[in-house]
Design a protein around this motif. Sequence first.
Motif, short mmCIF file in Angstrom:
data_model
loop_
_atom_site.label_atom_id
_atom_site.label_comp_id
_atom_site.label_asym_id
_atom_site.label_seq_id
_atom_site.Cartn_x
_atom_site.Cartn_y
_atom_site.Cartn_z
N LYS A 34 -10.80 -5.64 35.86
CA LYS A 34 -9.34 -7.00 36.38
C LYS A 34 -9.43 -7.19 37.87
O LYS A 34 -8.68 -8.20 38.68
N GLU A 35 -9.97 -6.02 38.91
CA GLU A 35 -10.30 -6.04 40.36
C GLU A 35 -10.87 -6.96 40.86
O GLU A 35 -10.48 -8.31 41.46
N ARG A 36 -11.99 -7.14 40.14
CA ARG A 36 -13.23 -8.61 40.60
C ARG A 36 -12.10 -9.55 39.87
O ARG A 36 -12.83 -10.51 41.12
N ASP A 37 -11.56 -9.75 38.62
CA ASP A 37 -11.37 -11.02 38.18
C ASP A 37 -10.20 -11.56 39.66
O ASP A 37 -9.59 -12.78 39.99
N GLN A 38 -9.47 -10.88 39.70
CA GLN A 38 -8.43 -10.87 40.88
C GLN A 38 -9.02 -11.88 41.56
O GLN A 38 -8.68 -12.66 42.53
N ILE A 39 -10.15 -11.11 42.55
CA ILE A 39 -10.71 -11.52 43.90
C ILE A 39 -11.71 -12.48 43.92
O ILE A 39 -11.88 -13.44 44.68
N PHE A 40 -12.45 -12.75 42.75
CA PHE A 40 -13.44 -14.09 42.34
C PHE A 40 -12.06 -15.18 42.29
O PHE A 40 -12.57 -16.91 41.83
N CYS A 41 -11.18 -15.16 41.80
CA CYS A 41 -9.64 -16.16 41.41
C CYS A 41 -9.12 -16.76 43.19
O CYS A 41 -8.55 -17.24 43.01
N THR A 42 -9.88 -15.81 44.08
CA THR A 42 -9.50 -16.08 45.47
C THR A 42 -10.23 -17.58 45.54
O THR A 42 -11.02 -17.82 44.86
N LYS A 47 -14.64 -20.69 47.65
CA LYS A 47 -15.48 -21.46 49.15
C LYS A 47 -17.05 -20.29 49.46
O LYS A 47 -17.84 -21.57 49.11
N GLN A 48 -17.06 -19.55 49.15
CA GLN A 48 -18.13 -18.58 49.09
C GLN A 48 -18.89 -18.69 48.41
O GLN A 48 -20.32 -19.19 48.75
N GLN A 49 -18.82 -19.27 46.93
CA GLN A 49 -19.92 -19.30 46.22
C GLN A 49 -20.00 -20.97 46.49
O GLN A 49 -21.19 -21.32 46.07
#
Length: 407
Positions: A34-42, A47-49
């Motif tokens: 969940k934490e990762r998904d929160q980060i990936f959704c930023t 932009k980094q991706q």
Amino acid sequence: MVNIILKIKMGRHAEWRKIAKKERRKRIRIIKAKERDQIFCTDWYIKQQELEEKMIHEQINKQNDEENEKWIQAEKIVMEQWKKLQEEKERLKQKCLEQEAKLKVEWELEKKKKEIEEQRIKAAQEELKRKQDIFMNNLDLFLSGDSDEPPAELNVMRETRPDAELCPFFSKTACCRFGDLCSRNHQYPGISKVLLATNFYNHFGLSNANVSEYDTDIMLEFEDSDTYKEYKEFFFDVLSEFEKFGRITQFKVCNNYEKHLRGNTFIEFAELRCAVAAYRSLHTRWYGGRQLSLQFCNINSWKNAICGLQLRQRCPKGRACNFLHVFKNPNNLYNGYYTHESVQEKDSTPRSSERSWRWSESPEKEVSKRSSSRRHERSDRRSHRSRHREEKNKHYRRTSPRRSERR
């Protein structure tokens, strides 16, 4: 009993603990996801991706461009090499065509030159035949007695090198070891009183006189007496045939070892017409299986032609001398140098009544007689060899050192 109950309780607790740990790890993973998904959704991550994907695409495009450039350069090099190869093939093909054309032109020129040369040789042969026919017709006219003096066509002098000096040996002996290739001039008369039969007298003792290094004993079985014995038969046989045409004043046969003099026979007639008649009748006749070749020659002085040291057996060159070394004729016939000393009466010379088997119009006649005579000659040679070996063995026994010691 108590221990059994405790073990049961302890076993159940371990299973429960295992399940609890598993559930705990699962909850932790869910929380992190969940934490990762929160980060990936930023927006920052997105932009980094995008930046990473762009960089990756740029690197791939750059590598593709480099590979394309390398391929294009390699293709250019290959195309240049292929063009050079095609140009080289075209050049070689053109060169082959030019060479074939050149060879064809040369072959045509050579063919034309050969045809011209054949025509020239044919014309020369026809001209020579015509001159020979005219010469023989003039000889026939001269022999028929229509004119006392020979026609002018017969008195011509043929010269090998008109601009050069006269060859001293040919002027004296009518023979030269270099033949017509001599650097000096040779003069051949149209007709003369002297006839020359080159290499007429042939004998094993003359043709094999120069000892071979591989067969040093070849001449031990033959002596000068054998050669002279057969020469006497040759002398009376040939002389009787030549005397049919007129009076002979000189008859000389060379016993030199040199090829241009070996067996040469000189016949000098008292009259020119007799020499012409002998030439007309005996030229290209056959004697002993060999064709007779006669030619006219000039001997100005027999004394200058014959080696003077030969009679005294003091010639330093022996029979390799370039002057004439002649056989001594039987019954002292024609042994002098001068004509008035050499003329002999016909009655004083013994002649055989029967014609020799050696004279023939062609080599096919009287072959059986010739073969039988050759068998007799072989048997005589074998007997001579056996006698020579016996004498040699006797001499060896007489001079042997062992026999002298025994004595």
